[in-house]
Scaffold this motif. Structure first.
Motif, PDB file in Angstrom:
ATOM      1  N   ASP A  28      -4.348  -7.864  23.307  1.00  0.00           N
ATOM      2  CA  ASP A  28      -3.363  -6.893  22.836  1.00  0.00           C
ATOM      3  C   ASP A  28      -4.046  -5.563  22.504  1.00  0.00           C
ATOM      4  OD1 ASP A  28      -0.411  -6.614  21.907  1.00  0.00           O
ATOM      5  OD2 ASP A  28      -1.612  -5.663  20.327  1.00  0.00           O
ATOM      6  N   GLU A  29      -5.316  -5.644  22.111  1.00  0.00           N
ATOM      7  CA  GLU A  29      -6.063  -4.428  21.769  1.00  0.00           C
ATOM      8  C   GLU A  29      -6.701  -3.787  23.000  1.00  0.00           C
ATOM      9  OE1 GLU A  29      -6.214  -3.244  18.709  1.00  0.00           O
ATOM     10  OE2 GLU A  29      -7.836  -1.778  18.796  1.00  0.00           O
ATOM     11  N   ASP A  34       0.514  -5.029  18.563  1.00  0.00           N
ATOM     12  CA  ASP A  34       0.170  -5.590  17.240  1.00  0.00           C
ATOM     13  C   ASP A  34      -0.173  -4.485  16.246  1.00  0.00           C
ATOM     14  OD1 ASP A  34       0.516  -8.129  18.212  1.00  0.00           O
ATOM     15  OD2 ASP A  34      -1.609  -8.508  18.598  1.00  0.00           O
ATOM     16  N   ARG A  35      -1.011  -3.571  16.697  1.00  0.00           N
ATOM     17  CA  ARG A  35      -1.442  -2.483  15.798  1.00  0.00           C
ATOM     18  C   ARG A  35      -0.250  -1.580  15.429  1.00  0.00           C
ATOM     19  NH1 ARG A  35      -6.228  -1.148  14.241  1.00  0.00           N
ATOM     20  NH2 ARG A  35      -7.349  -2.405  15.774  1.00  0.00           N
ATOM     21  N   VAL A  58      -7.883  -9.175  15.229  1.00  0.00           N
ATOM     22  CA  VAL A  58      -8.401  -7.832  15.513  1.00  0.00           C
ATOM     23  C   VAL A  58      -7.978  -6.839  14.432  1.00  0.00           C
ATOM     24  CG1 VAL A  58      -8.348  -5.910  17.149  1.00  0.00           C
ATOM     25  CG2 VAL A  58      -8.487  -8.257  17.998  1.00  0.00           C
ATOM     26  N   THR A  59      -6.672  -6.832  14.101  1.00  0.00           N
ATOM     27  CA  THR A  59      -6.210  -5.807  13.144  1.00  0.00           C
ATOM     28  C   THR A  59      -6.765  -6.074  11.739  1.00  0.00           C
ATOM     29  OG1 THR A  59      -4.156  -7.010  12.704  1.00  0.00           O
ATOM     30  CG2 THR A  59      -4.078  -5.338  14.434  1.00  0.00           C
ATOM     31  N   LEU A  60      -7.026  -7.346  11.409  1.00  0.00           N
ATOM     32  CA  LEU A  60      -7.533  -7.641  10.064  1.00  0.00           C
ATOM     33  C   LEU A  60      -9.056  -7.595   9.979  1.00  0.00           C
ATOM     34  CD1 LEU A  60      -5.253 -10.605   8.871  1.00  0.00           C
ATOM     35  CD2 LEU A  60      -5.324  -8.301   7.934  1.00  0.00           C
ATOM     36  N   PHE A  61      -9.727  -8.113  11.019  1.00  0.00           N
ATOM     37  CA  PHE A  61     -11.193  -8.286  10.902  1.00  0.00           C
ATOM     38  C   PHE A  61     -11.990  -7.530  11.966  1.00  0.00           C
ATOM     39  CE2 PHE A  61      -9.220 -12.321   9.317  1.00  0.00           C
ATOM     40  CZ  PHE A  61      -9.460 -12.099   7.973  1.00  0.00           C
TER      41      PHE A  61
END
Ligand code: GRG
Length: 345
Positions: A272-273, A287-288, A296-299
């Motif tokens: 997704d990133e 997601d972002r 990815v967005t959290l860690f």
């Protein structure tokens, strides 16, 4: 391979939803008790021509799944043809088919003929397709594209998309109850496993946490929420494959299924990133933009990549263990782990 085929209806009466075309020799091999560790290419060895069935590869299993899904008939009331058309639009849009292939590959590793696992495999893909339809709706993630083409609601409208999802769900349950071979006890057990994974104890709760932006307290908590949304269905695929051989998953299969479930979602977060729309078949970066809680967005991307490698390696360890005792081939299971790890869509 003998080109002669027979068509075998699997329903008890009218309205065969999944018809199977078995090579005559393959059928006879099952009947004579020679077969099958796996199912597929026929090979002869020795003077008497001992029949051995070579296991199917990922591509072979994919073909069997597409073939069976193409034969699923949605029986609808007079005047509701467009409902069946919508359900087929979503179902036959060319997904990767990881889940049904996983059912078949597990069954194959357990020595079950592919043929005997197809109904449950198709049912799981239909429930998965329903979850994508619902997830794509404007009230959920509002995806305009899915599987490389306009999402179902963009073509048929939200109302028909919701109903097509309902049709996929109910037809999936009917497939397991009526089309799956084996005793009623087995069919009930398979259905219980699938409903546990997809209902409020599994996927539905996972989606709830997702849409309400539940904030995990730790990486362990994130894994729990992602298992609910994605992993439980992947575990259920392996469990169903084992149940078809009249077995519960042992420690190795449980470890493999769990690791594959985590791996699948971590790779999804990475794609997704970093993924490309033309490969993903939908827009990346969602997601972002939507403030989703992912690896990815959290860690961060590096953490997500390390986690993917760790879980891929865990899959390998469990597969080695499975290979040392399974009656059939685990080659397709290995291919699935590779695909899930290396996929770009
Ligand atoms: C099943 C009763 C029921 C309700 C559904 C909407 C919902 C509840 C759940 C959504 C769960 C969801 C969208 C999880 C994401 C899973 C995921 C990573 C999907 C992508 O799967 P792929 O990559 O897609 O296997 P293809 O298109 O290849 O099948």
């Amino acid at each position: 391979m003998d080109g002669k085929t027979i068509t075998k209806g699997r329903a008890n009466g009218n309205g065969h939803a999944v018809r199977s075309i078995l090579p005559v020799l393959e059928r006879d091999a099952h009947r004579n008790g020679h077969g099958p560790i796996g199912s597929g290419e026929l090979a002869f060895s020795g003077i008497q021509g001992t029949l051995a069935l070579a296991p199917l590869s990922l591509d072979g299993l994919h073909e069997r799944v597409e073939d069976a899904l193409g034969k699923v008939e949605f029986v609808v009331a007079q005047g509701a043809d467009r409902l069946a058309e919508a359900a087929r639009y979503a179902l036959l849009a060319g997904g990767k088919r990881v889940r049904p292939i996983l059912v078949l590959a597990t069954a194959q590793a357990m020595g079950v003929p592919i043929e005997d696992a197809l109904s449950t495999a198709c049912a799981i893909e239909m429930i998965h397709t329903n979850s994508l339809i619902v997830d794509d709706l404007p009230a959920m993630d509002n995806h305009p594209k899915r599987r490389g083409r306009p999402a179902l609601h963009r073509v048929y409208g939200d109302d028909i998309a919701i109903l097509a999802g309902c049709a996929l769900l109910s037809e999936a349950q009917r497939l397991i109850l009526e089309e799956q071979s084996g005793p009623a006890e087995l069919r009930n057990h398979l259905l219980r496993v699938v409903l546990q994974a997809t209902g409020s104890t599994g996927m539905v709760s996972g989606q709830f946490l997702d849409v309400t932006r539940y904030r995990p307290g730790s990486s362990h908590d994130l894994e729990r929420t992602q298992m609910l949304k994605t992993g439980t269905l992947i575990v259920a695929c392996v469990r169903c494959g084992a149940l078809l051989a009249d077995r519960e998953m042992g420690q190795a299969f449980t470890g493999f299924a769990h690791s594959l479930g985590v791996l699948f979602q971590v790779v999804d977060d990475i794609l997704d990133e970093t993924g490309k729309a033309r490969w993903l078949g939908k827009m990346p970066g969602s997601d972002r933009r939507k403030g989703k809680m992912t690896n990815v967005t959290l860690f961060g991307l590096e953490y997500a990549r390390r986690t993917a490698t760790e879980y891929y390696e865990r899959c390998q360890v469990h597969l080695d263990e499975i290979a040392s005792s399974a009656p059939g081939s685990v080659a397709a299971l290995r291919e699935i782990a590779d695909l899930v790890h290396e996929r770009n869509r």
